[in-house]
Design a protein around this motif. Structure first.
Motif, PDB file in Angstrom:
ATOM      1  N   GLY A  48       0.754  -1.233  -0.070  1.00 18.40           N
ATOM      2  CA  GLY A  48      -0.205   0.021   0.201  1.00 18.40           C
ATOM      3  C   GLY A  48       0.756   1.304   0.087  1.00 18.40           C
ATOM      4  N   VAL A  49       1.845   1.156   0.879  1.00 22.65           N
ATOM      5  CA  VAL A  49       2.658   2.686   0.845  1.00 22.65           C
ATOM      6  C   VAL A  49       4.383   2.251   1.147  1.00 22.65           C
ATOM      7  N   VAL A  50       5.115   2.994   0.817  1.00 20.38           N
ATOM      8  CA  VAL A  50       6.758   2.752   1.052  1.00 20.38           C
ATOM      9  C   VAL A  50       7.117   3.966   1.636  1.00 20.38           C
ATOM     10  N   PHE A  51       7.610   3.873   2.822  1.00 25.91           N
ATOM     11  CA  PHE A  51       8.148   5.004   3.440  1.00 25.91           C
ATOM     12  C   PHE A  51       9.754   5.047   3.291  1.00 25.91           C
ATOM     13  N   LEU A  52      10.026   6.300   3.115  1.00 25.17           N
ATOM     14  CA  LEU A  52      11.443   6.487   2.677  1.00 25.17           C
ATOM     15  C   LEU A  52      11.923   7.556   3.467  1.00 25.17           C
ATOM     16  N   THR A  53      13.137   7.291   4.328  1.00 24.77           N
ATOM     17  CA  THR A  53      13.749   8.266   5.493  1.00 24.77           C
ATOM     18  C   THR A  53      14.921   8.677   4.829  1.00 24.77           C
ATOM     19  N   LYS A  54      15.090   8.571   3.628  1.00 27.63           N
ATOM     20  CA  LYS A  54      16.519   9.300   3.071  1.00 27.63           C
ATOM     21  C   LYS A  54      16.318  10.255   2.036  1.00 27.63           C
ATOM     22  N   PRO A  55      17.402  11.021   1.743  1.00 24.76           N
ATOM     23  CA  PRO A  55      17.347  12.013   0.950  1.00 24.76           C
ATOM     24  C   PRO A  55      16.706  11.379  -0.431  1.00 24.76           C
TER      25      PRO A  55
ATOM     26  N   SER B 166      -6.602   5.310  -6.287  1.00 24.12           N
ATOM     27  CA  SER B 166      -6.800   5.370  -5.050  1.00 24.12           C
ATOM     28  C   SER B 166      -5.852   4.024  -4.413  1.00 24.12           C
ATOM     29  N   GLN B 167      -5.910   3.036  -5.190  1.00 20.48           N
ATOM     30  CA  GLN B 167      -5.211   1.722  -4.951  1.00 20.48           C
ATOM     31  C   GLN B 167      -3.598   1.681  -5.336  1.00 20.48           C
ATOM     32  N   HIS B 168      -3.280   2.801  -5.858  1.00 22.31           N
ATOM     33  CA  HIS B 168      -1.863   2.806  -6.224  1.00 22.31           C
ATOM     34  C   HIS B 168      -0.909   2.801  -5.082  1.00 22.31           C
ATOM     35  N   THR B 169       0.442   2.127  -5.189  1.00 18.83           N
ATOM     36  CA  THR B 169       1.330   2.235  -4.165  1.00 18.83           C
ATOM     37  C   THR B 169       1.868   3.544  -3.905  1.00 18.83           C
ATOM     38  N   ARG B 170       1.788   4.279  -3.109  1.00 18.43           N
ATOM     39  CA  ARG B 170       2.079   5.515  -2.531  1.00 18.43           C
ATOM     40  C   ARG B 170       3.707   5.464  -2.090  1.00 18.43           C
ATOM     41  N   LEU B 171       4.481   6.327  -2.373  1.00 17.33           N
ATOM     42  CA  LEU B 171       5.724   6.655  -1.749  1.00 17.33           C
ATOM     43  C   LEU B 171       5.967   7.827  -1.042  1.00 17.33           C
ATOM     44  N   VAL B 172       5.972   7.762   0.304  1.00 15.06           N
ATOM     45  CA  VAL B 172       6.023   8.561   1.171  1.00 15.06           C
ATOM     46  C   VAL B 172       7.443   9.023   1.546  1.00 15.06           C
ATOM     47  N   LEU B 173       7.832  10.279   1.380  1.00 14.15           N
ATOM     48  CA  LEU B 173       9.212  10.790   1.480  1.00 14.15           C
ATOM     49  C   LEU B 173       9.400  11.329   2.956  1.00 14.15           C
ATOM     50  N   LEU B 174       9.746  10.898   4.042  1.00 12.72           N
ATOM     51  CA  LEU B 174       9.554  11.640   5.316  1.00 12.72           C
ATOM     52  C   LEU B 174      10.913  12.274   5.448  1.00 12.72           C
ATOM     53  N   ASP B 175      11.011  13.050   6.459  1.00  9.49           N
ATOM     54  CA  ASP B 175      12.304  13.790   6.868  1.00  9.49           C
ATOM     55  C   ASP B 175      13.280  12.671   7.172  1.00  9.49           C
ATOM     56  N   PRO B 176      14.458  13.027   6.924  1.00  4.55           N
ATOM     57  CA  PRO B 176      15.380  11.952   7.276  1.00  4.55           C
ATOM     58  C   PRO B 176      15.617  12.114   8.795  1.00  4.55           C
ATOM     59  N   ALA B 177      15.370  12.925   9.388  1.00  3.34           N
ATOM     60  CA  ALA B 177      15.391  12.893  10.890  1.00  3.34           C
ATOM     61  C   ALA B 177      14.322  11.928  11.418  1.00  3.34           C
ATOM     62  N   CYS B 178      13.307  11.527  10.831  1.00  3.73           N
ATOM     63  CA  CYS B 178      12.264  10.639  11.153  1.00  3.73           C
ATOM     64  C   CYS B 178      12.837   9.104  11.383  1.00  3.73           C
ATOM     65  N   GLU B 179      13.817   8.752  10.579  1.00  2.72           N
ATOM     66  CA  GLU B 179      14.465   7.606  10.744  1.00  2.72           C
ATOM     67  C   GLU B 179      14.722   6.923  12.161  1.00  2.72           C
ATOM     68  N   ARG B 180      15.211   7.886  13.115  1.00  2.00           N
ATOM     69  CA  ARG B 180      15.474   7.308  14.261  1.00  2.00           C
ATOM     70  C   ARG B 180      14.424   6.969  15.057  1.00  2.00           C
ATOM     71  N   THR B 181      13.348   7.854  14.949  1.00  2.00           N
ATOM     72  CA  THR B 181      11.980   7.520  15.718  1.00  2.00           C
ATOM     73  C   THR B 181      11.527   6.434  15.337  1.00  2.00           C
TER      74      THR B 181
ATOM     75  N   GLU C  89      -5.536   5.519   4.921  1.00  2.00           N
ATOM     76  CA  GLU C  89      -6.540   6.407   4.450  1.00  2.00           C
ATOM     77  C   GLU C  89      -6.102   7.811   4.436  1.00  2.00           C
ATOM     78  N   TYR C  90      -5.319   8.450   5.473  1.00  2.00           N
ATOM     79  CA  TYR C  90      -4.764   9.593   5.483  1.00  2.00           C
ATOM     80  C   TYR C  90      -3.680   9.863   4.274  1.00  2.00           C
ATOM     81  N   ILE C  91      -3.018   8.747   4.083  1.00  2.70           N
ATOM     82  CA  ILE C  91      -1.946   9.126   2.937  1.00  2.70           C
ATOM     83  C   ILE C  91      -2.590   9.019   1.546  1.00  2.70           C
ATOM     84  N   ARG C  92      -3.568   8.162   1.477  1.00  4.14           N
ATOM     85  CA  ARG C  92      -4.300   8.527  -0.004  1.00  4.14           C
ATOM     86  C   ARG C  92      -4.953   9.597   0.010  1.00  4.14           C
TER      87      ARG C  92
END
Length: 240
Positions: free
Chosen positions: A132-139, A163-178, A205-208
């Protein structure tokens, strides 16, 4: 008298295609914090499980103590506690996430190029675990992760509903530690979450609703078969 004029440099010709690079949607600070909070809450049971049941090894134990320890940890006597269910619905790390997306892309391609019978299609759909979603915490300009936008896009080729497509969520790199702390891991650069993950409905749901789809213009243009031309730039060496 010698002339002080310097000779002009040789012209440099740079050629490139007209295809645009994949675009990864960027998040505002507020959206980043909301997604991080929902994701951390979802992953915290993993960290608690590892903290409570992971036994650190000790190299100073004698053979006798080691044998006693092995007897005490016999699965028949002390069964291992069950892992959190959410672990079965995640991929952690670049390799495992990429492999699953590649399998999804291959499935999407077969769906588009062949017409399987209804029974076979129903069986494949039942056993399929869709990302459903891929989270990336890198630049996003890190070349190690440059293939993820294309894989996320290609893995959703068979999905008619965007709405069913895979999302790629680019998070701030500082989120990796959390995120890593929530899972009890030293690092968490890439985390994949399946559609059927228990307790993940609010996050998905929020991400979509708030994260745009990955766009790969060059793939769409290349598949159209239309000639896009070539960009040619000419400049003199030494000039910016």
């Amino acid at each position: 008298m010698a002339s002080n004029k310097s000779k002009p440099g040789r012209p440099v010709i740079k050629a490139g295609t007209s295809y645009k690079s994949p675009s990864i949607p960027e998040l505002s600070k507020d959206k980043n914090e909301i997604i991080l909070g929902l994701l951390s809450s979802l992953l915290e049971p993993i960290g608690r499980h590892r903290a409570a049941h992971t036994v650190k090894s000790s190299a100073k134990k004698s053979n006798k103590r080691k044998r006693t320890s092995e007897q005490d940890t016999d699965p028949a006597v002390n069964p291992q506690p069950q892992e959190p269910e959410i672990l079965k619905h995640l991929t952690v790390g670049l390799n495992s996430t990429s492999r699953h997306l590649e399998a999804e892309a291959a499935f999407s391609k077969s769906e588009q190029t062949s017409v399987p019978d209804k029974e076979t299609k129903a069986t494949e759909q039942a056993t399929r675990k869709r990302m459903g979603v891929v989270f990336l915490t890198k630049p996003k300009d890190n070349l190690v992760y440059a293939h993820l936008p294309l894989l996320c896009y290609a893995s959703s080729g068979a999905e008619k509903e965007k709405s069913q497509h895979t999302r790629l969520v680019l998070l701030d790199p500082a989120c990796e530690r959390t995120i890593a702390t929530a899972m009890g891991l030293p690092r968490a650069g890439v985390v994949g979450l399946f559609d059927d993950a228990p307790g993940a409905a609010p996050l998905l749901e929020y991400i979509r609703d708030n994260v745009a789809l990955v766009e790969v213009p060059w793939l769409e243009q290349a598949l159209s078969g239309k000639w896009m031309g070539i960009n040619v730039e000419t400049y003199l060496s030494g000039q910016v």
